[in-house]
Design an enzyme around this catalytic site. Structure first.
Site, PDB file in Angstrom:
ATOM      1  N   LYS A 200     -21.185 -14.181  37.625  1.00  0.00           N
ATOM      2  CA  LYS A 200     -21.675 -13.746  36.312  1.00  0.00           C
ATOM      3  C   LYS A 200     -22.778 -14.662  35.830  1.00  0.00           C
ATOM      4  CE  LYS A 200     -19.606 -17.301  33.901  1.00  0.00           C
ATOM      5  NZ  LYS A 200     -20.321 -18.377  33.224  1.00  0.00           N
TER       6      LYS A 200
ATOM      7  N   ASP B 285     -12.451 -16.764  32.318  1.00  0.00           N
ATOM      8  CA  ASP B 285     -13.536 -15.996  32.942  1.00  0.00           C
ATOM      9  C   ASP B 285     -13.038 -15.002  33.994  1.00  0.00           C
ATOM     10  OD1 ASP B 285     -15.437 -17.275  31.438  1.00  0.00           O
ATOM     11  OD2 ASP B 285     -16.191 -18.556  33.048  1.00  0.00           O
TER      12      ASP B 285
END
Ligand code: ATP
Length: 308
Positions: free
Chosen positions: A9, A140
């Site tokens: 990401k 995350d």
């Protein structure tokens, strides 16, 4: 044998609130999944073998192969949720995501291991349960399951998918060595204290997603997105690793529309006009001597998924 591909990401916005009493910070975190990713393969092991881990790729030596590895923790957590006891499984990580680079590589492997073991053990765990287990593994991890673009709030674990049009072209400049995420948050607090603004959650306003950034994503407008890129951790990452300023400058001078430190760094992310511009920025960064290597890629892409 099941192989799962999982994206890294980039945080196109990382708004960091004040330090809370529980030690976390409230975040306004806009994640975008990019095609630079790892592959995690789960295969059956003999009875009593337990969880074994192997890793390949240029950064493999930096990946811990003990019980702290998020892929191993994910396999055990999924087995425990189904009352299976200590699982027997071989996990192999083909690592392409920079380690400790601010791209959530460990979290990605945790998400991939959940999906791979779920398929290998034919558990059919509902998506909502997988997301819950992912949140238990780390803030995350849920996004690596989801992919695309999403807004994370709270300490990052409350996730809402965001509308996005088209594909954005990115370049990631990989630094030598990593940065510890907790150390970067501590430096952010220290810099806020030093600046006299305070670092507590009663002093720092609660961050919110930037409407201009959300509109740029929805419109698929790279120029507008480049203008809205923002990372509240960037001053802290630059303070701990001043050489990143030269990396950001090199990519910008090579024609990137926008540049920022990715998450807690030290990887730097550059947004380019199109695939051709991204290739040129990556080439210029590799030649600049300001990073170990640079990769051109694109996103958003889907979250962790089984390869055919
Ligand atoms: P984030 O962006 O989520 O803060 P990061 O990208 O900076 O994370 P990771 O690559 O996830 O950092 O690695 C952070 C630490 O996590 C590593 O130094 C390592 O000790 C540990 N770790 C646990 N599992 C893994 C894994 N599968 N791959 C890489 N690192 C792992």
């Amino acid at each position: 044998m099941i192989t799962v591909r999982v994206p890294a990401k980039v945080n196109v916005q990382l708004g960091v609130g004040g330090l809370r009493a529980d030690g976390f910070h409230d975040l306004a975190n806009v994640f975008l999944a990019v095609a630079l990713g790892d592959e995690v393969t789960a295969s059956a092991a003999g009875p009593g073998e337990g969880v074994t881990l192997t890793c390949s790729g240029p950064d493999a030596a930096a990946v811990p192969l003990d019980d702290s590895n998020l892929a191993a923790r994910a396999a055990r957590l999924l087995a425990a949720r189904h009352g299976l006891g200590e699982p027997d499984v071989r996990l192999h990580i083909a690592k392409a995501i920079p380690v400790a680079g601010g791209m959530a590589g460990g979290s990605a492997d945790g998400a991939a291991a959940l999906v791979a073991c779920d398929a290998l053990w034919e558990l059919g765990t509902p998506a909502g349960t997988l997301l819950e287990l992912a949140a238990e593994l780390g803030s995350d991890v849920p996004f690596a399951l989801l992919g695309g673009v999403a807004l994370g709030r709270g300490r990052g674990e409350i996730l809402d998918p965001l509308p996005v049009t088209g594909t954005f072209h990115w370049v990631f400049a990989v630094a030598d060595g990593g940065l510890s995420t907790p150390a970067v948050f501590r430096e952010c607090d220290r810099l806020r204290e030093e600046a006299g603004t305070g670092s507590g959650d009663t002093e720092v306003p609660t961050p919110d997603a930037d409407p201009a950034l959300l509109a740029a994503l929805a419109d698929g407008d790279p120029v507008a997105l480049a203008g809205a890129l923002a990372n509240d951790l960037q001053p802290a990452a630059l303070s701990l690793r001043p050489s990143l300023a030269a990396t950001l400058r090199a990519g910008t001078e090579a024609g990137a529309l926008g540049a920022l430190v990715s998450g807690s760094g030290p990887t730097c992310a550059f947004l380019a006009k199109d695939a051709e511009a991204a290739a040129a920025v990556a080439e210029a960064l590799r030649a600049s001597g300001t990073c170990r290597t640079a990769h051109a890629t694109y996103g958003p892409v889907p979250g962790a998924g089984v390869l055919p």
